[in-house]
Design a protein around this motif. Structure first.
Motif, short mmCIF file in Angstrom:
data_model
loop_
_atom_site.label_atom_id
_atom_site.label_comp_id
_atom_site.label_asym_id
_atom_site.label_seq_id
_atom_site.Cartn_x
_atom_site.Cartn_y
_atom_site.Cartn_z
N HIS A 62 2.09 -8.92 22.92
CA HIS A 62 2.36 -7.98 21.83
C HIS A 62 2.97 -8.77 20.67
N LYS A 63 2.13 -9.07 19.70
CA LYS A 63 2.56 -9.90 18.57
C LYS A 63 3.22 -9.03 17.52
N THR A 64 4.54 -9.12 17.41
CA THR A 64 5.27 -8.31 16.45
C THR A 64 6.16 -9.18 15.58
N ILE A 65 6.55 -8.63 14.45
CA ILE A 65 7.51 -9.27 13.56
C ILE A 65 8.37 -8.17 12.95
N SER A 66 9.64 -8.41 12.84
CA SER A 66 10.54 -7.40 12.29
C SER A 66 10.24 -7.16 10.81
N PHE A 67 10.72 -6.02 10.32
CA PHE A 67 10.52 -5.71 8.91
C PHE A 67 11.14 -6.79 8.04
N GLU A 68 12.35 -7.21 8.39
CA GLU A 68 13.02 -8.26 7.62
C GLU A 68 12.27 -9.58 7.72
N GLY A 69 11.73 -9.88 8.91
CA GLY A 69 10.95 -11.11 9.07
C GLY A 69 9.68 -11.08 8.25
N CYS A 70 9.05 -9.92 8.18
CA CYS A 70 7.83 -9.78 7.38
C CYS A 70 8.13 -9.98 5.90
N ILE A 71 9.21 -9.37 5.42
CA ILE A 71 9.61 -9.55 4.02
C ILE A 71 9.95 -11.02 3.74
N SER A 72 10.58 -11.68 4.71
CA SER A 72 10.93 -13.09 4.54
C SER A 72 9.69 -13.95 4.41
N GLN A 73 8.65 -13.64 5.19
CA GLN A 73 7.41 -14.41 5.09
C GLN A 73 6.76 -14.25 3.72
N ILE A 74 6.77 -13.03 3.20
CA ILE A 74 6.22 -12.81 1.86
C ILE A 74 7.01 -13.60 0.83
N PHE A 75 8.34 -13.56 0.96
CA PHE A 75 9.22 -14.28 0.03
C PHE A 75 8.93 -15.78 0.07
N CYS A 108 2.54 -12.07 7.44
CA CYS A 108 2.60 -11.01 6.44
C CYS A 108 2.29 -11.56 5.05
N ASP A 109 1.40 -10.89 4.38
CA ASP A 109 1.07 -11.24 3.00
C ASP A 109 1.01 -9.97 2.17
N LEU A 110 1.19 -10.13 0.88
CA LEU A 110 1.33 -9.00 -0.02
C LEU A 110 0.15 -8.01 0.04
N PRO A 111 -1.11 -8.46 -0.07
CA PRO A 111 -2.21 -7.48 -0.05
C PRO A 111 -2.28 -6.67 1.24
N LEU A 112 -1.93 -7.29 2.37
CA LEU A 112 -2.02 -6.61 3.66
C LEU A 112 -0.89 -5.62 3.85
N VAL A 113 0.32 -5.99 3.45
CA VAL A 113 1.49 -5.13 3.67
C VAL A 113 1.47 -3.94 2.72
N ILE A 114 1.03 -4.13 1.49
CA ILE A 114 1.00 -3.03 0.52
C ILE A 114 0.12 -1.88 1.02
N GLN A 115 -0.97 -2.22 1.72
CA GLN A 115 -1.88 -1.18 2.21
C GLN A 115 -1.22 -0.27 3.24
N LEU A 116 -0.12 -0.72 3.84
CA LEU A 116 0.55 0.06 4.89
C LEU A 116 1.57 1.05 4.34
N ALA A 117 1.80 1.05 3.04
CA ALA A 117 2.78 1.97 2.45
C ALA A 117 2.30 3.42 2.57
#
Length: 324
Positions: A89-102, A179-188
């Protein structure tokens, strides 16, 4: 932070590159080797440049900073991707996802400006050689590097602030290995198509304009090279060729991904692998193998390490029975 805590989505699921067990083992071995060679190669360039007085020049100072950025760019997501090949189960926390984008936009934005700085260095060296020592002073080189990181930071903050104020309350599956910007934005949970197109495409437009400026600068340099001597022209052409190869490898994937966002093509995953793993891997190979000064300095460091001056090797007689 208050906005982050109010988000209903606590983690994202990363689909990775493939769900095939055989391919996962193959990718694990391959990318582990690539990552190890990338770290060793770029660290070798950093050590060689800073420990060799002959390489204390503007071009190699910028080159060493490029190696530093490549170390960072290949490390923000690759280690997790390698570990996730054996995770069910490949998961990443919300904060970790934001950190990758940053981190992604920080390092890519910084590298764009640094590549432009390297192009400017070659332009001055070839087209304005009499002014080179004045224009490319130590203060100027340091200013270019600091500016690169400042621009990268401002760019990533402009993208990150946009993401932080989006509501994430439903789907949380990211069809990639990071996590990248185009992929994460689609999940809003709101319609972000128009605004998302504008925000994400801005990165693509910046990359496209920067690439065109770099292309024009290298064309000017190549035209100028024709007026130089054959030896000088050959050396300048070799240097500019290696620089332009790096530019192509870095900009083409970025332009393709960000100029046409919100696409779920398999090629997007391949290009993501290319500029986050292959480009940092190839940079030290290109510069080390194509640049005679770096290659000579590396060989000297290796020879001095294994065969230090003053150490004599044992000699044997013809019969091999006596040693002197």
């Amino acid at each position: 932070m208050e906005r982050l805590n109010s988000s209903r989505v606590l983690e994202f699921v990363l689909l990775g590159l493939t769900d095939s067990p055989k391919l996962q083992i193959f990718f694990f071995v391959t990318f582990s080797i690539f990552y190890l060679v990338t770290m060793l190669g770029n660290c070798l360039i950093l050590f060689t440049v800073f420990s060799t007085s002959q390489l204390h020049s503007p071009m190699f100072f910028l080159l060493s900073n490029l190696s530093l950025i490549d170390i960072c760019l290949s490390s923000f997501a690759t280690p997790k991707m390698i570990m996730d090949f054996f995770a069910h189960h490949k998961t990443i926390s919300f904060e970790g996802c934001i950190s990758q984008i940053f981190l992604l936009h920080l390092f890519t934005g910084t590298e764009i400006v640094l590549l432009i700085s390297m192009s400017f260095d070659r332009y001055v060296a070839i087209c304005k050689p009499l002014y080179y020592s004045t224009l490319m002073s130590q203060k100027m080189c340091l200013g270019l590097v600091v500016t690169s990181w400042m621009v990268g930071f401002l760019h990533t903050m402009s993208q990150l602030i946009f993401v932080l104020y989006l509501p994430f309350c439903g789907p949380n599956v990211v069809d990639s290995f990071f996590c990248d910007l185009p992929l994460v934005i689609q999940l809003a949970c709101i319609d972000t198509y128009v605004l998302g197109i504008f925000m994400v495409s801005s990165s693509g437009v910046i990359a496209l304009i920067s690439f065109l400026l770099l292309l024009i600068s290298y064309i000017v340099v190549l035209v100028t090279i024709r007026d130089h001597s054959s030896i000088g022209a050959s050396k300048a052409l070799s240097t500019c060729t290696s620089h332009f190869i790096v530019v192509l490898m870095f900009f083409v994937p970025c332009i393709f991904i960000y100029v046409w966002p919100f696409t779920n093509f398999l090629v997007d995953k391949i290009l993501s692998v290319f500029y986050t793993i292959f480009t940092p891997f190839l940079n030290p190979l290109i510069y080390t193998l194509r640049n005679q000064e770096v290659r000579a300095a590396v060989k000297k460091k290796i020879s001095n390490h294994y065969f230090p001056v003053g150490k004599t090797t044992p000699r044997y007689t013809v019969r091999g029975l006596q040693r002197s």
